[in-house]
Design a protein around this motif. Sequence first.
Motif, mmCIF file in Angstrom:
data_model
loop_
_atom_site.group_PDB
_atom_site.id
_atom_site.type_symbol
_atom_site.label_atom_id
_atom_site.label_comp_id
_atom_site.label_asym_id
_atom_site.label_seq_id
_atom_site.Cartn_x
_atom_site.Cartn_y
_atom_site.Cartn_z
ATOM 1 N N GLN A 268 -31.673 5.980 29.772
ATOM 2 C CA GLN A 268 -33.060 5.840 30.211
ATOM 3 C C GLN A 268 -33.987 5.681 29.019
ATOM 4 O OE1 GLN A 268 -34.551 9.193 32.377
ATOM 5 N NE2 GLN A 268 -36.230 8.038 33.315
ATOM 6 N N LEU A 269 -33.713 6.403 27.936
ATOM 7 C CA LEU A 269 -34.537 6.288 26.737
ATOM 8 C C LEU A 269 -34.381 4.910 26.113
ATOM 9 C CD1 LEU A 269 -36.427 7.659 24.687
ATOM 10 C CD2 LEU A 269 -34.374 8.469 23.497
ATOM 11 N N GLU A 270 -33.187 4.389 26.124
ATOM 12 C CA GLU A 270 -32.930 3.068 25.539
ATOM 13 C C GLU A 270 -33.614 1.963 26.351
ATOM 14 O OE1 GLU A 270 -28.844 2.231 25.128
ATOM 15 O OE2 GLU A 270 -29.141 0.314 24.094
ATOM 16 N N SER A 271 -33.580 2.087 27.678
ATOM 17 C CA SER A 271 -34.208 1.069 28.523
ATOM 18 C C SER A 271 -35.724 1.139 28.458
ATOM 19 C CB SER A 271 -33.745 1.246 29.973
ATOM 20 O OG SER A 271 -34.149 2.518 30.460
ATOM 21 N N THR A 272 -36.257 2.304 28.190
ATOM 22 C CA THR A 272 -37.717 2.458 28.133
ATOM 23 C C THR A 272 -38.275 1.900 26.834
ATOM 24 O OG1 THR A 272 -37.580 4.426 29.522
ATOM 25 C CG2 THR A 272 -39.612 4.102 28.265
ATOM 26 N N THR A 273 -37.667 2.241 25.716
ATOM 27 C CA THR A 273 -38.173 1.820 24.416
ATOM 28 C C THR A 273 -37.672 0.447 24.016
ATOM 29 O OG1 THR A 273 -36.316 2.938 23.335
ATOM 30 C CG2 THR A 273 -38.345 4.200 23.637
ATOM 31 N N GLY A 274 -36.641 -0.061 24.669
ATOM 32 C CA GLY A 274 -36.110 -1.372 24.317
ATOM 33 C C GLY A 274 -35.133 -1.317 23.172
ATOM 34 N N GLN A 275 -35.068 -0.218 22.434
ATOM 35 C CA GLN A 275 -34.122 -0.060 21.343
ATOM 36 C C GLN A 275 -33.671 1.412 21.308
ATOM 37 O OE1 GLN A 275 -36.158 -0.979 17.715
ATOM 38 N NE2 GLN A 275 -37.750 0.568 18.003
ATOM 39 N N PRO A 276 -32.467 1.633 20.966
ATOM 40 C CA PRO A 276 -31.951 2.998 20.991
ATOM 41 C C PRO A 276 -32.584 3.857 19.911
ATOM 42 C CG PRO A 276 -30.345 1.523 20.007
ATOM 43 C CD PRO A 276 -31.464 0.665 20.514
ATOM 44 N N ASP A 277 -32.794 5.074 20.244
ATOM 45 C CA ASP A 277 -33.310 6.039 19.280
ATOM 46 C C ASP A 277 -32.147 6.516 18.419
ATOM 47 O OD1 ASP A 277 -34.664 7.891 17.860
ATOM 48 O OD2 ASP A 277 -35.194 9.176 19.563
ATOM 49 N N ASN A 278 -32.294 6.300 17.117
ATOM 50 C CA ASN A 278 -31.197 6.672 16.211
ATOM 51 C C ASN A 278 -30.924 8.168 16.219
ATOM 52 O OD1 ASN A 278 -30.854 3.997 15.430
ATOM 53 N ND2 ASN A 278 -32.409 4.173 13.809
ATOM 54 N N ASN A 279 -31.974 8.958 16.262
ATOM 55 C CA ASN A 279 -31.786 10.411 16.265
ATOM 56 C C ASN A 279 -31.094 10.871 17.546
ATOM 57 O OD1 ASN A 279 -33.039 10.648 13.760
ATOM 58 N ND2 ASN A 279 -35.079 10.850 14.699
ATOM 59 N N ALA A 280 -31.565 10.333 18.679
ATOM 60 C CA ALA A 280 -30.948 10.720 19.939
ATOM 61 C C ALA A 280 -29.503 10.252 20.010
ATOM 62 C CB ALA A 280 -31.753 10.141 21.104
ATOM 63 N N GLN A 281 -29.258 9.045 19.526
ATOM 64 C CA GLN A 281 -27.891 8.541 19.537
ATOM 65 C C GLN A 281 -26.988 9.361 18.628
ATOM 66 O OE1 GLN A 281 -27.582 4.454 18.402
ATOM 67 N NE2 GLN A 281 -25.414 4.276 18.950
ATOM 68 N N GLY A 282 -27.509 9.728 17.467
ATOM 69 C CA GLY A 282 -26.717 10.551 16.550
ATOM 70 C C GLY A 282 -26.406 11.910 17.145
ATOM 71 N N ARG A 283 -27.381 12.536 17.800
ATOM 72 C CA ARG A 283 -27.145 13.842 18.424
ATOM 73 C C ARG A 283 -26.133 13.739 19.548
ATOM 74 N NH1 ARG A 283 -32.842 14.230 17.827
ATOM 75 N NH2 ARG A 283 -33.115 13.642 20.021
ATOM 76 N N TYR A 284 -26.222 12.631 20.287
ATOM 77 C CA TYR A 284 -25.277 12.471 21.394
ATOM 78 C C TYR A 284 -23.850 12.248 20.865
ATOM 79 C CZ TYR A 284 -23.150 10.573 25.597
ATOM 80 O OH TYR A 284 -22.326 10.359 26.671
ATOM 81 N N GLN A 285 -23.713 11.457 19.824
ATOM 82 C CA GLN A 285 -22.389 11.240 19.243
ATOM 83 C C GLN A 285 -21.827 12.539 18.664
ATOM 84 O OE1 GLN A 285 -20.553 8.547 19.451
ATOM 85 N NE2 GLN A 285 -22.162 7.370 20.523
ATOM 86 N N GLU A 286 -22.682 13.321 18.024
ATOM 87 C CA GLU A 286 -22.226 14.612 17.490
ATOM 88 C C GLU A 286 -21.805 15.551 18.610
ATOM 89 O OE1 GLU A 286 -23.874 18.195 14.550
ATOM 90 O OE2 GLU A 286 -25.175 16.503 15.136
ATOM 91 N N TYR A 287 -22.557 15.486 19.698
ATOM 92 C CA TYR A 287 -22.194 16.308 20.854
ATOM 93 C C TYR A 287 -20.839 15.913 21.417
ATOM 94 C CZ TYR A 287 -22.038 17.397 25.844
ATOM 95 O OH TYR A 287 -21.626 17.788 27.089
ATOM 96 N N LEU A 288 -20.574 14.625 21.496
ATOM 97 C CA LEU A 288 -19.288 14.162 22.010
ATOM 98 C C LEU A 288 -18.139 14.575 21.091
ATOM 99 C CD1 LEU A 288 -20.180 10.556 23.280
ATOM 100 C CD2 LEU A 288 -19.895 12.657 24.630
ATOM 101 N N LYS A 289 -18.360 14.493 19.779
ATOM 102 C CA LYS A 289 -17.315 14.906 18.832
ATOM 103 C C LYS A 289 -17.016 16.401 18.943
ATOM 104 C CE LYS A 289 -18.278 11.319 15.375
ATOM 105 N NZ LYS A 289 -18.712 11.049 13.985
ATOM 106 N N LEU A 290 -18.074 17.198 19.012
ATOM 107 C CA LEU A 290 -17.877 18.637 19.132
ATOM 108 C C LEU A 290 -17.190 18.999 20.446
ATOM 109 C CD1 LEU A 290 -21.272 19.992 17.722
ATOM 110 C CD2 LEU A 290 -19.038 20.016 16.602
ATOM 111 N N LYS A 291 -17.561 18.315 21.493
ATOM 112 C CA LYS A 291 -16.937 18.582 22.783
ATOM 113 C C LYS A 291 -15.457 18.222 22.761
ATOM 114 C CE LYS A 291 -17.207 17.521 27.671
ATOM 115 N NZ LYS A 291 -17.874 16.739 28.741
ATOM 116 N N ALA A 292 -15.125 17.068 22.139
ATOM 117 C CA ALA A 292 -13.722 16.678 22.041
ATOM 118 C C ALA A 292 -12.932 17.674 21.193
ATOM 119 C CB ALA A 292 -13.612 15.270 21.442
#
Length: 238
Positions: free
Chosen positions: A77-101
């Motif tokens: 939703q954030l990416e579709s609203t701003t038209g470009q991905p938020d680097n900070n949000a994307q980085g936090r999400y990737q870190e979350y996925l790594k920690l979860k794995a």
Amino acid sequence: MGRGKVVLKRIENKINRQVTFAKRRNGLLKKAYELSVLCDAEVALIIFSTRGKLYEFASSSSMDKTLEKYQRYSYAQLESTTGQPDNNAQGRYQEYLKLKAKVESLKRTQRHVLGEDLEQLETNELHQLERQLDSTLKQVRSIRARHLLHQISDLQEKEKALVEMNKALQNKCETMQLSLETEEGNSNQPAAETEDFFEPLQSNNSLHIDRHNAAVTEQGHVVSSKQHAVGVMPGWMI
């Protein structure tokens, strides 16, 4: 008349606040369950009390799956609203996925070490797990043997100290016994000297008086029992 508008504010009384929290918490959990059943909606509810106690409800099989779905939806939703991905949000999400794995991998390894879910493993994985367990077992045995050696050494030191203490007490008892014997010897010595001082008297046979053949008068003269009270009998009459 209708009910007036209720002003929501913090309940000052602690007991009333706890009672209200329990009642409204149960009601809120019930409403979330009813909403998920009636409307076939995926509902997740998380409540933390003032003491930090967690209360949660998830209509799906796992709360983690619902949160992961929420993270993906928020990022999209954030990416579709701003038209470009938020680097900070994307980085936090990737870190979350790594920690979860990583957490899932650790949990799976823990289950395997405890002997659970081994049917899903292949032969190589089982062999690797066996070697890992053997190595861990050797380390545990080595550490246990080291601890036992330390305990044995400590016990030997305590035994040595107790033996020395026992010897010291034995020497002290022997010294006290010798002292008592010396004191008893000194106390018996004056009695022996007194016995030597008073010599026994020798009996004089010449002073022996036969009780049956003699009687003592009031004046102290010894007369024969065969003498008459009137006078002394001559020798030829005796």
